[in-house]
Design an enzyme around this catalytic site. Structure first.
Site, PDB file in Angstrom:
ATOM      1  N   LYS A  75      13.663  -0.103 -32.611  1.00 42.55           N
ATOM      2  CA  LYS A  75      13.507   1.292 -32.035  1.00 42.55           C
ATOM      3  C   LYS A  75      13.263   2.151 -33.101  1.00 42.55           C
ATOM      4  CE  LYS A  75      17.740   0.750 -29.666  1.00 42.55           C
ATOM      5  NZ  LYS A  75      17.990  -0.636 -30.513  1.00 42.55           N
ATOM      6  N   THR A  76      14.126   2.165 -34.200  1.00 41.84           N
ATOM      7  CA  THR A  76      14.024   2.957 -35.296  1.00 41.84           C
ATOM      8  C   THR A  76      12.692   2.685 -35.883  1.00 41.84           C
ATOM      9  OG1 THR A  76      16.313   2.751 -36.019  1.00 41.84           O
ATOM     10  CG2 THR A  76      14.818   3.778 -37.395  1.00 41.84           C
ATOM     11  N   ASP A 120      19.224   8.497 -32.338  1.00 38.11           N
ATOM     12  CA  ASP A 120      19.908   7.090 -32.188  1.00 38.11           C
ATOM     13  C   ASP A 120      21.041   7.172 -31.258  1.00 38.11           C
ATOM     14  OD1 ASP A 120      19.534   4.564 -32.270  1.00 38.11           O
ATOM     15  OD2 ASP A 120      20.060   4.456 -34.459  1.00 38.11           O
ATOM     16  N   THR A 169      21.068   1.595 -26.484  1.00 39.10           N
ATOM     17  CA  THR A 169      21.336   0.243 -26.336  1.00 39.10           C
ATOM     18  C   THR A 169      21.880   0.266 -24.751  1.00 39.10           C
ATOM     19  OG1 THR A 169      23.252   0.657 -27.194  1.00 39.10           O
ATOM     20  CG2 THR A 169      21.922  -0.664 -28.584  1.00 39.10           C
ATOM     21  N   ARG A 228      15.558  -8.216 -37.076  1.00 37.81           N
ATOM     22  CA  ARG A 228      16.657  -7.783 -37.980  1.00 37.81           C
ATOM     23  C   ARG A 228      17.291  -8.961 -38.428  1.00 37.81           C
ATOM     24  NH1 ARG A 228      20.123  -3.277 -36.329  1.00 37.81           N
ATOM     25  NH2 ARG A 228      18.706  -2.095 -37.531  1.00 37.81           N
TER      26      ARG A 228
HETATM   27  N1  ATP Z   1       8.178  -5.614 -33.971  1.00 33.76           N
HETATM   28  C1  ATP Z   1       8.330  -5.759 -35.235  1.00 33.76           C
HETATM   29  N2  ATP Z   1       7.592  -6.332 -36.050  1.00 33.76           N
HETATM   30  C2  ATP Z   1       8.088  -6.564 -37.547  1.00 33.76           C
HETATM   31  N3  ATP Z   1       9.478  -6.094 -37.826  1.00 33.76           N
HETATM   32  C3  ATP Z   1       9.940  -5.562 -36.814  1.00 33.76           C
HETATM   33  C4  ATP Z   1       9.621  -5.390 -35.553  1.00 33.76           C
HETATM   34  N4  ATP Z   1      10.752  -4.844 -35.070  1.00 33.76           N
HETATM   35  C5  ATP Z   1      11.902  -4.826 -35.871  1.00 33.76           C
HETATM   36  N5  ATP Z   1      11.409  -5.091 -37.093  1.00 33.76           N
HETATM   37  C6  ATP Z   1      12.165  -5.396 -38.297  1.00 33.76           C
HETATM   38  O1  ATP Z   1      13.608  -5.303 -37.840  1.00 33.76           O
HETATM   39  C7  ATP Z   1      14.387  -4.646 -38.588  1.00 33.76           C
HETATM   40  C8  ATP Z   1      15.304  -3.741 -37.663  1.00 33.76           C
HETATM   41  O2  ATP Z   1      14.510  -2.863 -36.878  1.00 33.76           O
HETATM   42  P1  ATP Z   1      15.022  -1.421 -36.479  1.00 33.76           P
HETATM   43  O3  ATP Z   1      16.074  -0.863 -37.615  1.00 33.76           O
HETATM   44  O4  ATP Z   1      13.846  -0.726 -36.229  1.00 33.76           O
HETATM   45  O5  ATP Z   1      16.047  -1.614 -35.351  1.00 33.76           O
HETATM   46  P2  ATP Z   1      16.510  -0.702 -34.107  1.00 33.76           P
HETATM   47  O6  ATP Z   1      16.486  -1.290 -32.892  1.00 33.76           O
HETATM   48  O7  ATP Z   1      16.292   0.611 -34.487  1.00 33.76           O
HETATM   49  O8  ATP Z   1      18.147  -1.265 -34.498  1.00 33.76           O
HETATM   50  P3  ATP Z   1      19.457  -0.211 -34.303  1.00 33.76           P
HETATM   51  O9  ATP Z   1      19.274  -0.118 -32.750  1.00 33.76           O
HETATM   52  O10 ATP Z   1      20.479  -1.335 -34.929  1.00 33.76           O
HETATM   53  O11 ATP Z   1      19.054   0.917 -34.759  1.00 33.76           O
HETATM   54  C9  ATP Z   1      13.388  -3.593 -39.576  1.00 33.76           C
HETATM   55  O12 ATP Z   1      13.617  -4.001 -41.031  1.00 33.76           O
HETATM   56  C10 ATP Z   1      12.015  -3.969 -39.012  1.00 33.76           C
HETATM   57  O13 ATP Z   1      11.131  -4.050 -40.202  1.00 33.76           O
END
Ligand code: ATP
Length: 362
Positions: A75-76, A120, A169, A228
């Site tokens: 998401k981030t 977030d 979430t 992740r």
């Molecule tokens: N579609 C994707 N392709 C490649 N790498 C990804 C992808 N999605 C996430 N990642 C990798 O996974 C890691 C976590 O992603 P991110 O921080 O965006 O997750 P998030 O959903 O925001 O988590 P949270 O809800 O805990 O903040 C990052 O290092 C990112 O590089």
């Protein structure tokens, strides 16, 4: 499902989906920078591509976007991609960081035109801030309250058009008036193993780690559908490959390394397996009450319910029923045990476990 609880209680698990330890530093380097680089989530990518292209063509600010899904699914990363695709700056904050409406007013009033505001855990914002956000999203205006009590006055303040990207979430927890103000809502799904394989291969390239396709597949299969976790497991396997072998990650090296960290072929860790083993070996597959199960594995009730169970349920290994927790046939076969009906005299799993670790020896 309550992903948040998993986040809070699961700190320090190698298969935990929340960012922890050195994750954040490495993640910055591994984040895909544009939609083309973003792996998987086909539908979300296509839809978002349209939303952003159309806004760019009109020379307008993109509609507000809500991203929902479990931690670690990107998401981030997507919010940063939205900013990059719109060629706009991004401001990052989170619901819990906004305690008072004034905190939000300060952020909103300092936004530039077209800026992306990434919020977030938007479901954890305070009520007054949430109400301020309604007006800001719809009319690009906030009322700043000056003074207190009967003498308080509301001074309207115009805001530049901006795009709010909210992440949660728990989309179900958002009040409908807030949910309705998003022009586009994307639900992020867990990733397929072949998609995570691409994530692992891409990250290995960026980290300058040698991995063959079977090695990447092995890591992907143990990553619980979450990029992740895939990236974290890759880093642990890299250590092992460097110390115990020639640095190359093959299937054997990945399996051996993740064996050291007690992450099994399906991504279950020590706790998950202890819960499953207790359910099968001590209670014949259930039904058994949560408290009894928790005592059997020497954990708190909440830990079993919030840390281990969500993944076991998602994997179809355990079911929550009104009469208690029940193992599915897949659970028996995953642990190499035979269900009682099929086992004949001798009962549940009395025979052929495949090299099972003893329940209390783990
Ligand atoms: N579609 C994707 N392709 C490649 N790498 C990804 C992808 N999605 C996430 N990642 C990798 O996974 C890691 C976590 O992603 P991110 O921080 O965006 O997750 P998030 O959903 O925001 O988590 P949270 O809800 O805990 O903040 C990052 O290092 C990112 O590089």
């Amino acid at each position: 499902m309550n992903w948040d609880d998993e986040t809070d209680t699961a700190a320090e698990r190698i298969v935990g989906a929340a960012a922890e330890g050195d994750d954040q530093a490495v993640e910055a380097a591994l984040r895909p920078k544009d939609l083309g680089e973003f792996i998987g989530q086909e539908k979300v990518r296509q839809q978002l591509d349209l939303v952003l292209r159309a806004a760019r063509q009109r020379g307008a600010t993109a509609d507000h976007v809500l991203l929902s899904g479990a931690p670690g699914l990107g998401k981030t990363t997507l919010s940063m991609i939205i900013a990059a695709e719109m060629n706009a700056p991004i401001r990052i904050t989170s619901g819990p960081a906004i305690q008072h409406a004034g905190d939000l007013a300060a952020i909103l009033s300092s936004l530039q035109e077209g800026e992306i505001l990434f919020l977030d855990e938007i479901h954890r914002m305070s009520r007054p801030a949430e109400e301020m956000l309604y007006m800001a999203m719809e009319d690009f205006r906030v009322d700043v309250i000056v003074g207190k009590g009967p003498g308080a006055t509301a001074i309207p303040l115009d805001l530049p058009p901006f795009t709010l990207v909210g992440a949660t979430t728990r989309a179900g927890l958002l009040p409908p008036p807030l949910r309705d103000r998003f022009g586009f809502t994307a639900h992020m799904e867990f990733y397929e193993p072949h998609e995570l394989e691409r994530v692992v291969t891409r990250s290995a390239g960026l980290l300058d780690v040698a991995v063959d396709p079977a090695g990447a597949a092995e890591i992907a299969g143990r990553s619980r559908g979450t990029p992740r976790i895939a990236n974290r497991l890759l880093r642990r396997v890299r250590d092992y490959a460097q110390v115990k072998a020639d640095g190359m990650i093959t299937r054997e090296i990945a399996a051996a390394a993740l064996g050291v960290y007690e992450v099994d072929s399906r991504g279950l860790d020590r706790l998950d397996r202890a819960v499953l083993e207790a359910l099968l070996k001590l209670f014949g597959g259930g039904p058994v009450g949560l408290s009894t199960l928790a005592v059997a594995v020497g954990e708190e009730r909440e830990t079993v319910e919030e840390v281990a169970e969500p993944f076991l349920v998602r994997e179809g290994l355990l079911a929550r029923t009104p009469r208690g927790r029940v193992a599915t046939p897949a659970a028996w076969s995953h642990l190499g045990l035979v269900p009682p009906q099929a086992a004949g005299p001798g009962g549940a799993g009395s025979g052929g476990g495949k090299g099972q670790a003893g329940l209390f020896g783990m």
